[in-house]
Design an enzyme around this catalytic site. Sequence first.
Site, PDB file in Angstrom:
ATOM      1  N   TYR A   1      38.234  45.471  39.889  1.00 29.98           N
ATOM      2  CA  TYR A   1      37.810  44.218  40.518  1.00 29.98           C
ATOM      3  C   TYR A   1      38.930  43.661  41.392  1.00 29.98           C
ATOM      4  O   TYR A   1      40.113  43.740  41.040  1.00 29.98           O
ATOM      5  CB  TYR A   1      37.458  43.197  39.427  1.00 29.98           C
ATOM      6  CG  TYR A   1      37.102  41.836  39.966  1.00 29.98           C
ATOM      7  CD1 TYR A   1      35.776  41.494  40.202  1.00 29.98           C
ATOM      8  CD2 TYR A   1      38.099  40.894  40.257  1.00 29.98           C
ATOM      9  CE1 TYR A   1      35.442  40.251  40.710  1.00 29.98           C
ATOM     10  CE2 TYR A   1      37.772  39.658  40.767  1.00 29.98           C
ATOM     11  CZ  TYR A   1      36.451  39.337  40.985  1.00 29.98           C
ATOM     12  OH  TYR A   1      36.122  38.106  41.504  1.00 29.98           O
TER      13      TYR A   1
ATOM     14  N   GLU B   1      35.208  39.352  47.899  1.00 29.38           N
ATOM     15  CA  GLU B   1      35.236  39.994  46.580  1.00 29.38           C
ATOM     16  C   GLU B   1      34.731  41.428  46.658  1.00 29.38           C
ATOM     17  O   GLU B   1      33.760  41.700  47.358  1.00 29.38           O
ATOM     18  CB  GLU B   1      34.356  39.197  45.603  1.00 29.38           C
ATOM     19  CG  GLU B   1      34.339  39.741  44.186  1.00 29.38           C
ATOM     20  CD  GLU B   1      33.337  39.014  43.291  1.00 29.38           C
ATOM     21  OE1 GLU B   1      33.766  38.194  42.459  1.00 29.38           O
ATOM     22  OE2 GLU B   1      32.118  39.260  43.444  1.00 29.38           O
TER      23      GLU B   1
END
Length: 385
Positions: free
Chosen positions: A101, A189
Amino acid sequence: MRLLEFEGKEIFQDFDITVPDSFVLDSEDELPEAVEKLGFPMVMKAQVPVGGRGKAGGIEFVESEEEAREAVGALLGKELKGHRIDSLLLEEQIDIEREMYCSVVGDDEEGAPEIIISSKGGIDIEKIAEETPENIVRTGVDPSKGLKPYQARNLAKELGLEKGLFRSFSDVVFKLYKVFESLDCKLTEINPLVVTKNSGLIAADSKVIIDDHSLFRHPEFKDRKSRHIQNPLEREGEEKGVNYVDLDGSIAVMANGAGLAMALMDLISNEGESPAAFLDTGGGLSEQRMKDSLNILLKKASSDKKVRAILVNIRFMISPPDAMVKGFKEAMKDRSDNDVPVVLVVRGRKSYVEKAMELLGDSEISIFTDVKEGVKAAIEQPERS
Ligand code: GDP
Ligand code: MN
């Protein structure tokens, strides 16, 4: 403005972040072309501006043309989490060794971006934070200095990544920060950032939110804005060139001027009520714009029974009232008896006000020339069921 996954990935590509080979499909006819380009196995992903598509059934893995056709039929044109699927992102299926992530978030409180990375990805970062907070590393960035490559490397080191990985990972962090900075984002993101079998890093998903206030600096995105607006009435407002904001109260408010509309909202709040919608028609009110504006509020009222009245305040200054009245009547035509009551306040140049009253004489709405009386009439309307 939240971009769709494929739009975010196009930007990633511009910044040299690796993404899977892909094809954006808007109609079933394009499938053969996509198959030719990508082959199988293939991933088909619904392009809607929300996350959690995997769990909601918006992502299909297909092995053959027949399965692909089936998946297109099941997805395209259907609804997913409240959004119609107008396009699919088809991608070569990547072999996932591991999911990580990486994000950059505008921290409003600090007035600075924050980088958040995790060696665990694929699920919500909130969930990762809750379940395995030790897997998350975060740091603030001084926006005036930007992110230095060594800072990105130190950050990746903190995650305890093995040597082969931490270089390429910090490289992605650095590039993702560049995207954030260059496009005036609120968020960039990558979740999941996929480690492939041969230790390459691929952005399997993208989430890019551009700050609406910076859109004037990015005209290439400004045009796309209307289709990114999630509330259908707000989108309609954007398309029709009026400023509509959907709210949750009881009186829908509309005026020819933002200040005037805000003053109406204040008057309503003073009476202990709250506005259900804000609509600024803008100046130079044409017949069409008047009609479009009132139509948006009528739609709001028919979908939200909490709306007890529509309060319209028109101030006549420069142009005569004829066009406005025509548009108003036009929109009121399709209204049925048990529809929401409309209260109209007309003010401004005396001769225009009188003319407007005269033109509206045969309609069965309450017309006032005093704002406070209009507000009172609106909030006195009974609840609808
Ligand atoms: P989201 O659910 O809307 O966040 O959509 P994502 O793009 O993040 O996809 C959800 C999950 O699908 C990912 O976490 C992956 O596990 C899986 N996925 C997506 N693309 C691929 C792919 O190309 N190959 C494989 N094996 N899995 C994928
Ligand atoms: Mn995702």
